[in-house]
Design a protein around this motif. Sequence first.
Motif, PDB file in Angstrom:
ATOM      1  N   HIS A  55      -8.589 -20.497   8.355  1.00  0.00           N
ATOM      2  CA  HIS A  55      -8.939 -19.368   7.499  1.00  0.00           C
ATOM      3  C   HIS A  55     -10.393 -19.467   7.026  1.00  0.00           C
ATOM      4  O   HIS A  55     -11.136 -18.479   7.071  1.00  0.00           O
ATOM      5  N   TRP A  99      -1.014  -5.204   5.546  1.00  0.00           N
ATOM      6  CA  TRP A  99      -0.101  -6.246   6.064  1.00  0.00           C
ATOM      7  C   TRP A  99       0.713  -6.853   4.930  1.00  0.00           C
ATOM      8  O   TRP A  99       1.891  -7.175   5.112  1.00  0.00           O
ATOM      9  N   PHE A 100       0.084  -7.050   3.758  1.00  0.00           N
ATOM     10  CA  PHE A 100       0.799  -7.642   2.619  1.00  0.00           C
ATOM     11  C   PHE A 100       2.037  -6.819   2.287  1.00  0.00           C
ATOM     12  O   PHE A 100       3.137  -7.363   2.112  1.00  0.00           O
ATOM     13  N   LEU A 111       0.507 -15.071   5.793  1.00  0.00           N
ATOM     14  CA  LEU A 111      -0.223 -13.814   5.658  1.00  0.00           C
ATOM     15  C   LEU A 111      -0.267 -13.366   4.202  1.00  0.00           C
ATOM     16  O   LEU A 111      -1.311 -12.920   3.712  1.00  0.00           O
ATOM     17  N   ARG A 136      -6.921 -14.459  11.928  1.00  0.00           N
ATOM     18  CA  ARG A 136      -6.487 -13.559  10.855  1.00  0.00           C
ATOM     19  C   ARG A 136      -7.640 -13.255   9.903  1.00  0.00           C
ATOM     20  O   ARG A 136      -7.893 -12.093   9.563  1.00  0.00           O
ATOM     21  N   SER A 137      -8.348 -14.273   9.444  1.00  0.00           N
ATOM     22  CA  SER A 137      -9.432 -14.036   8.496  1.00  0.00           C
ATOM     23  C   SER A 137     -10.695 -13.540   9.182  1.00  0.00           C
ATOM     24  O   SER A 137     -11.507 -12.836   8.582  1.00  0.00           O
ATOM     25  N   SER A 156      -3.999 -13.289   2.741  1.00  0.00           N
ATOM     26  CA  SER A 156      -4.501 -11.921   2.575  1.00  0.00           C
ATOM     27  C   SER A 156      -4.770 -11.625   1.105  1.00  0.00           C
ATOM     28  O   SER A 156      -5.823 -11.075   0.752  1.00  0.00           O
ATOM     29  N   ARG A 183     -11.225  -5.082   7.410  1.00  0.00           N
ATOM     30  CA  ARG A 183     -10.363  -6.259   7.306  1.00  0.00           C
ATOM     31  C   ARG A 183      -9.532  -6.266   6.033  1.00  0.00           C
ATOM     32  O   ARG A 183      -8.312  -6.449   6.068  1.00  0.00           O
ATOM     33  N   ASP A 184     -10.177  -6.052   4.878  1.00  0.00           N
ATOM     34  CA  ASP A 184      -9.444  -6.167   3.619  1.00  0.00           C
ATOM     35  C   ASP A 184      -8.441  -5.037   3.425  1.00  0.00           C
ATOM     36  O   ASP A 184      -7.375  -5.227   2.828  1.00  0.00           O
ATOM     37  N   THR A 206      -7.837 -13.642  -0.097  1.00  0.00           N
ATOM     38  CA  THR A 206      -9.108 -13.114   0.404  1.00  0.00           C
ATOM     39  C   THR A 206      -9.518 -11.856  -0.346  1.00  0.00           C
ATOM     40  O   THR A 206     -10.684 -11.704  -0.747  1.00  0.00           O
ATOM     41  N   GLY A 256      -8.989  -9.824  10.582  1.00  0.00           N
ATOM     42  CA  GLY A 256      -8.068  -9.067   9.743  1.00  0.00           C
ATOM     43  C   GLY A 256      -6.717  -8.847  10.396  1.00  0.00           C
ATOM     44  O   GLY A 256      -5.841  -8.207   9.835  1.00  0.00           O
ATOM     45  N   PHE A 310      -5.601  -6.145   5.415  1.00  0.00           N
ATOM     46  CA  PHE A 310      -4.908  -7.219   4.708  1.00  0.00           C
ATOM     47  C   PHE A 310      -3.952  -6.648   3.664  1.00  0.00           C
ATOM     48  O   PHE A 310      -2.817  -7.118   3.517  1.00  0.00           O
TER      49      PHE A 310
END
Length: 258
Positions: free
Chosen positions: A219, A185-186, A56, A23-24, A60, A178-179, A63, A27, A182
């Motif tokens: 992570h 996904w959040f 997550l 995941r980290s 997320s 990735r961010d 990060t 992403g 994230f």
Amino acid sequence: MSDLSVVQYILIALIFVWSGFVRSGLGFGGAVLSLPFLLLVLDEPLVFLPIISIHLLVFSSLTIWMNNRKHGDGQGIEKASTVDWQYLGRLLAILIVPKLIGVFGLITLPGHILSAIIFVIVGLYSVSYIVNKPFRSGSKTVDAVFLMLGGYISGTSLIGAPLIIAVAAQHLPKEKLRDTLFALWFILVMIKLGAFVWVGVDLQLIHHIWLLPAAAVGHVIGLYIHDQMLHAETSLFYRVLGTVLLVVSSIGLVTVWM
């Protein structure tokens, strides 16, 4: 999970270390790359999906916050956000309705057919990344169809991420991929968790006491690997991304037809 053996508990913890790592590191993949293995240990998806969802949300948000808390270089220059908020808004505009349809089961389609479609498409995309000739649809309509399909499957099972990434990776720089995902996904997982609470699904909160630290170990390792990939040449980053996507699609196709 109270009646599991010690070996099963150890296996679950190791799988959550793996979940945190992918995941980290990339992403995505916390659900789609860990759920098949978790179900081999305990074949109860509704036990693991709430745990994966909360993980997550925690990692997320942590990060994104850590990557954006520093401003400039001490000379008053504000650091650019690692999230492309404008593109995130465009993604949500396309994804939100299919996501809600999937979450609330307003349209019920055969799960194995949908999963097979998404994994075949992801497999084709992954090969193009591996050979360093990324496929680009060249059509906003095709991209929108893929995103809506990914949103719907994300609503039903949380495994729509690879298809969404196959489109997003065409339009986002690797430094923001990735961010931005994230952040996406959040928002999507908050909707899913709300549905879990609404229908009374057990969120397995007691098991976060030992599974959150396990995911945290993965992570931290994933953060290091991600930084290394960002400093590597762009083609290497996308070859790694393509390889992981190919593994995801291969595992997915096998599990769909087993």
